[in-house]
Design a protein around this motif. Structure first.
Motif, short mmCIF file in Angstrom:
data_model
loop_
_atom_site.label_atom_id
_atom_site.label_comp_id
_atom_site.label_asym_id
_atom_site.label_seq_id
_atom_site.Cartn_x
_atom_site.Cartn_y
_atom_site.Cartn_z
N ALA A 149 7.33 14.85 0.54
CA ALA A 149 7.98 15.85 1.38
C ALA A 149 9.11 15.25 2.19
CB ALA A 149 6.95 16.49 2.31
N ILE A 150 8.91 14.06 2.71
CA ILE A 150 9.96 13.40 3.51
C ILE A 150 11.16 13.09 2.65
CG2 ILE A 150 10.50 11.29 4.78
CD1 ILE A 150 7.62 11.44 5.89
N LEU A 208 16.54 16.41 7.03
CA LEU A 208 15.99 15.30 7.79
C LEU A 208 16.99 14.16 7.72
CD1 LEU A 208 13.35 14.49 9.28
CD2 LEU A 208 12.55 13.53 7.14
N ARG A 209 17.21 13.51 8.83
CA ARG A 209 18.19 12.42 8.86
C ARG A 209 17.82 11.32 7.87
NH1 ARG A 209 17.99 11.20 15.00
NH2 ARG A 209 17.38 9.25 14.07
N ALA A 210 18.82 10.68 7.31
CA ALA A 210 18.59 9.64 6.29
C ALA A 210 17.97 8.38 6.87
CB ALA A 210 19.90 9.30 5.59
N ASP A 211 18.13 8.15 8.18
CA ASP A 211 17.60 6.92 8.77
C ASP A 211 16.15 7.04 9.26
OD1 ASP A 211 18.21 8.63 10.85
OD2 ASP A 211 18.96 7.07 12.17
N VAL A 212 15.51 8.17 9.00
CA VAL A 212 14.11 8.36 9.38
C VAL A 212 13.22 7.53 8.46
CG1 VAL A 212 12.22 10.03 9.50
CG2 VAL A 212 14.47 10.63 10.35
N GLU A 213 12.30 6.79 9.07
CA GLU A 213 11.36 5.99 8.29
C GLU A 213 9.95 6.51 8.51
OE1 GLU A 213 11.66 1.87 9.21
OE2 GLU A 213 13.81 1.82 8.88
N GLN A 214 9.15 6.43 7.47
CA GLN A 214 7.77 6.90 7.54
C GLN A 214 6.85 5.71 7.82
OE1 GLN A 214 6.05 8.13 3.85
NE2 GLN A 214 4.40 9.24 4.83
N LYS A 264 -2.03 9.15 5.60
CA LYS A 264 -1.82 8.37 4.37
C LYS A 264 -1.80 9.20 3.11
CE LYS A 264 -3.23 4.04 6.18
NZ LYS A 264 -3.25 2.69 5.75
N HIS A 265 -1.82 10.52 3.23
CA HIS A 265 -1.80 11.37 2.05
C HIS A 265 -0.45 11.22 1.33
CE1 HIS A 265 -2.11 14.91 -0.51
NE2 HIS A 265 -3.41 14.85 -0.28
N SER A 266 -0.48 11.19 0.02
CA SER A 266 0.74 10.93 -0.76
C SER A 266 1.76 12.06 -0.67
CB SER A 266 0.38 10.68 -2.22
OG SER A 266 -0.26 11.83 -2.76
N SER A 267 1.33 13.25 -0.30
CA SER A 267 2.27 14.37 -0.23
C SER A 267 3.29 14.20 0.89
CB SER A 267 1.51 15.68 -0.06
OG SER A 267 0.84 15.69 1.17
N TYR A 268 2.96 13.45 1.94
CA TYR A 268 3.90 13.24 3.03
C TYR A 268 5.15 12.51 2.55
CZ TYR A 268 0.36 14.64 6.43
OH TYR A 268 -0.56 15.34 7.16
N ALA A 269 4.98 11.46 1.77
CA ALA A 269 6.12 10.68 1.29
C ALA A 269 7.04 11.55 0.43
CB ALA A 269 5.64 9.47 0.50
#
Length: 61
Positions: free
Chosen positions: A12-13, A22-28, A5-10
């Motif tokens: 970076a993605i 990274l593909r555009a259809d990848v969801e977090q 849940k760290h905000s840096s992941y969003a």
């Protein structure tokens, strides 16, 4: 993609999507229980590394 849940992941993605790495259809998904299987998969390796005193040289890690 399961992440913590760290905000840096969003950030970076979204950056990786913008750069085309990274593909555009990848969801977090930020559900902490979904990541448990992945985290427990490498527990045995972590035990070996810790018991041997860790990695001595970075390039051997």
């Amino acid at each position: 993609m399961n992440t913590g849940k760290h905000s840096s992941y969003a950030h970076a993605i979204s950056r990786l999507k913008k750069e085309g790495r990274l593909r555009a259809d990848v969801e977090q998904r930020q559900v902490k229980y979904l990541n448990n299987g992945i985290e427990s998969d490498h527990v045995s390796i972590k035990k070996l590394v810790v018991s041997s005193g860790g990695f001595k040289m970075r390039k051997r890690a």
